[in-house]
Design a protein around this motif. Sequence first.
Motif, PDB file in Angstrom:
ATOM      1  N   UNK A 156       0.611  -1.149   0.082  1.00  0.00           N
ATOM      2  CA  UNK A 156      -0.095   0.168  -0.153  1.00  0.00           C
ATOM      3  C   UNK A 156       0.867   1.281  -0.044  1.00  0.00           C
ATOM      4  N   UNK A 157       2.157   1.193  -0.234  1.00  0.00           N
ATOM      5  CA  UNK A 157       2.967   2.198  -0.501  1.00  0.00           C
ATOM      6  C   UNK A 157       3.191   2.987  -1.707  1.00  0.00           C
ATOM      7  N   UNK A 158       2.288   2.522  -2.518  1.00  0.00           N
ATOM      8  CA  UNK A 158       2.352   3.155  -3.989  1.00  0.00           C
ATOM      9  C   UNK A 158       1.574   4.455  -3.800  1.00  0.00           C
ATOM     10  N   UNK A 159       2.073   5.333  -4.758  1.00  0.00           N
ATOM     11  CA  UNK A 159       1.498   6.617  -4.768  1.00  0.00           C
ATOM     12  C   UNK A 159       1.300   7.003  -6.217  1.00  0.00           C
ATOM     13  N   UNK A 160       0.451   7.902  -6.833  1.00  0.00           N
ATOM     14  CA  UNK A 160       0.300   8.034  -8.294  1.00  0.00           C
ATOM     15  C   UNK A 160       1.225   9.193  -8.708  1.00  0.00           C
ATOM     16  N   UNK A 161       2.177   8.842  -9.827  1.00  0.00           N
ATOM     17  CA  UNK A 161       3.048   9.787 -10.267  1.00  0.00           C
ATOM     18  C   UNK A 161       2.441  10.463 -11.356  1.00  0.00           C
ATOM     19  N   UNK A 162       1.660   9.802 -11.977  1.00  0.00           N
ATOM     20  CA  UNK A 162       0.964  10.584 -13.425  1.00  0.00           C
ATOM     21  C   UNK A 162      -0.044   9.626 -13.668  1.00  0.00           C
ATOM     22  N   UNK A 163      -1.004  10.295 -14.588  1.00  0.00           N
ATOM     23  CA  UNK A 163      -2.179   9.450 -15.090  1.00  0.00           C
ATOM     24  C   UNK A 163      -2.841  10.244 -16.282  1.00  0.00           C
ATOM     25  N   UNK A 164      -3.409   9.497 -17.153  1.00  0.00           N
ATOM     26  CA  UNK A 164      -4.234  10.164 -18.240  1.00  0.00           C
ATOM     27  C   UNK A 164      -5.534   9.376 -18.234  1.00  0.00           C
ATOM     28  N   UNK A 165      -6.733  10.068 -18.663  1.00  0.00           N
ATOM     29  CA  UNK A 165      -7.982   9.580 -18.993  1.00  0.00           C
ATOM     30  C   UNK A 165      -8.358   9.894 -20.246  1.00  0.00           C
ATOM     31  N   UNK A 166      -9.056   9.079 -21.217  1.00  0.00           N
ATOM     32  CA  UNK A 166      -9.334   9.576 -22.327  1.00  0.00           C
ATOM     33  C   UNK A 166     -11.048   9.330 -22.723  1.00  0.00           C
ATOM     34  N   UNK A 167     -11.476  10.360 -23.104  1.00  0.00           N
ATOM     35  CA  UNK A 167     -12.974  10.221 -23.681  1.00  0.00           C
ATOM     36  C   UNK A 167     -12.834  10.133 -25.257  1.00  0.00           C
ATOM     37  N   UNK A 168     -13.792   9.683 -25.799  1.00  0.00           N
ATOM     38  CA  UNK A 168     -14.106   9.481 -27.396  1.00  0.00           C
ATOM     39  C   UNK A 168     -14.644  10.770 -27.983  1.00  0.00           C
ATOM     40  N   UNK A 169     -15.127  11.412 -27.192  1.00  0.00           N
ATOM     41  CA  UNK A 169     -15.943  12.631 -27.576  1.00  0.00           C
ATOM     42  C   UNK A 169     -17.382  12.468 -27.897  1.00  0.00           C
ATOM     43  N   UNK A 170     -17.824  11.173 -28.007  1.00  0.00           N
ATOM     44  CA  UNK A 170     -19.323  10.776 -28.070  1.00  0.00           C
ATOM     45  C   UNK A 170     -20.023  10.624 -26.655  1.00  0.00           C
ATOM     46  N   UNK A 171     -19.142  10.323 -25.733  1.00  0.00           N
ATOM     47  CA  UNK A 171     -19.509  10.256 -24.089  1.00  0.00           C
ATOM     48  C   UNK A 171     -19.064  10.839 -23.327  1.00  0.00           C
ATOM     49  N   UNK A 172     -19.691  11.033 -22.144  1.00  0.00           N
ATOM     50  CA  UNK A 172     -19.405  12.028 -21.035  1.00  0.00           C
ATOM     51  C   UNK A 172     -18.405  11.147 -20.079  1.00  0.00           C
ATOM     52  N   UNK A 173     -18.048  10.081 -20.289  1.00  0.00           N
ATOM     53  CA  UNK A 173     -17.172   9.181 -19.205  1.00  0.00           C
ATOM     54  C   UNK A 173     -15.791   8.997 -19.906  1.00  0.00           C
ATOM     55  N   UNK A 174     -15.010   8.531 -19.197  1.00  0.00           N
ATOM     56  CA  UNK A 174     -13.458   7.929 -19.731  1.00  0.00           C
ATOM     57  C   UNK A 174     -13.741   6.752 -20.211  1.00  0.00           C
ATOM     58  N   UNK A 175     -13.441   6.664 -21.346  1.00  0.00           N
ATOM     59  CA  UNK A 175     -13.176   5.145 -21.739  1.00  0.00           C
ATOM     60  C   UNK A 175     -11.970   4.389 -22.018  1.00  0.00           C
ATOM     61  N   UNK A 176     -11.026   5.268 -21.385  1.00  0.00           N
ATOM     62  CA  UNK A 176      -9.534   4.354 -21.343  1.00  0.00           C
ATOM     63  C   UNK A 176      -8.696   5.209 -20.599  1.00  0.00           C
ATOM     64  N   UNK A 177      -7.603   4.758 -20.036  1.00  0.00           N
ATOM     65  CA  UNK A 177      -6.314   5.529 -19.214  1.00  0.00           C
ATOM     66  C   UNK A 177      -5.491   4.458 -18.759  1.00  0.00           C
ATOM     67  N   UNK A 178      -4.578   5.429 -18.302  1.00  0.00           N
ATOM     68  CA  UNK A 178      -3.007   4.511 -17.816  1.00  0.00           C
ATOM     69  C   UNK A 178      -2.722   5.341 -16.569  1.00  0.00           C
ATOM     70  N   UNK A 179      -1.881   4.767 -15.736  1.00  0.00           N
ATOM     71  CA  UNK A 179      -1.513   5.546 -14.533  1.00  0.00           C
ATOM     72  C   UNK A 179      -0.259   4.880 -14.155  1.00  0.00           C
ATOM     73  N   UNK A 180       0.700   5.754 -13.804  1.00  0.00           N
ATOM     74  CA  UNK A 180       2.132   5.267 -13.225  1.00  0.00           C
ATOM     75  C   UNK A 180       2.210   5.386 -11.900  1.00  0.00           C
TER      76      UNK A 180
END
Length: 345
Positions: free
Chosen positions: A198-222
């Motif tokens: 549990x010592x992990x912390x978020x260094x960076x992240x992305x979330x992608x939407x496809x323009x047609x929907x209001x939610x994220x459809x993919x993402x990544x985190x380091x």
Amino acid sequence: MSGAAVTGRPVRLGVLGCADIAVRRVLPALAGVPGVRLAAVASRDGARAARVTGVFGGDPVEGYGALLARPDVDAVYVPLPAALHAPWVERALAAGKHVLAEKPLTTRVADTVRLVGAARAAGLVLRENVMFVHHPRHHRVRRLLREGAIGEPRALIAAFAIPPRPADDIRYRPELGGGALLDVGSYPLRAARFLLGDGLGVVGATLRTDGAREVDVSGTALLAGPGGVTAQVYFGMEHHYTSRYEVVGSAGRLTVDRAFTPPADLPTTVVVERADGTERLELEPFDQCAGTVDAFVRAVAAGAGTTGDAIVRQAELIADVHRSAGREARPAPRPARDAAEGEDR
């Protein structure tokens, strides 16, 4: 029965909603779990509840509140959409029922902390239904890492991605807590915590939407943790099906495929690669859905109560990914009557 252990009889379980995951996975698994009996299934549509109980047993109940009022229900399973968990879990705890809820427990850290606190105060069991952590394969992996099978762990790469869902799927509805991060993203994040701590912390992240929907459809985190260990996770709902992780160490690599949702009858494998060769560790098939229900039932029967630490930490990590990607978690909506618009999951 408020916070008491269930002794001398099976745990009597009620189900709030006829969601797909309940009908397709949890209720079939329930039949093979000792010490539990399906008491009732609730739906806004009484006929729908009757169709489900006609297959699996128990009493059909019209309305979730009516099920919570039943004295012959010790515990409830909540398979509703994510944004509807908080109000119904809160009502279930207030009614003195132990709760197994689909993940994520809620869509906001504050709600998660509040519900965990309520369960602790009442002496009730509150669990988040993360099935894969009950599969023996992942416990075997964790032991291998602790025993130094690949030296010092340096990095984890984990992915869970699925093809696009039908256009009306609740995962595309922001008001019901949709989005890739809250759904498929929770798996590789939980795997990183399960294997690296549990010592992990978020260094960076992305979330992608496809323009047609209001939610994220993919993402990544380091993520990064003590000693420089890192975890890279990716997830999405617009991909070829992918469910795997690998851990790279100072002296080898460990790989697990079909990691998060293996069929109950599928033999599983852990691959360990080192300089002196490759070892394939074969494990017997295991129904991880039955495993998570069994763990919940045992906790209820033993009066084990709730620690909730793992649930809260997972909620915090998801919130950190949201923030790092420049998004804030959406507030939960006010529940509609019986929250029935989101029964199908």
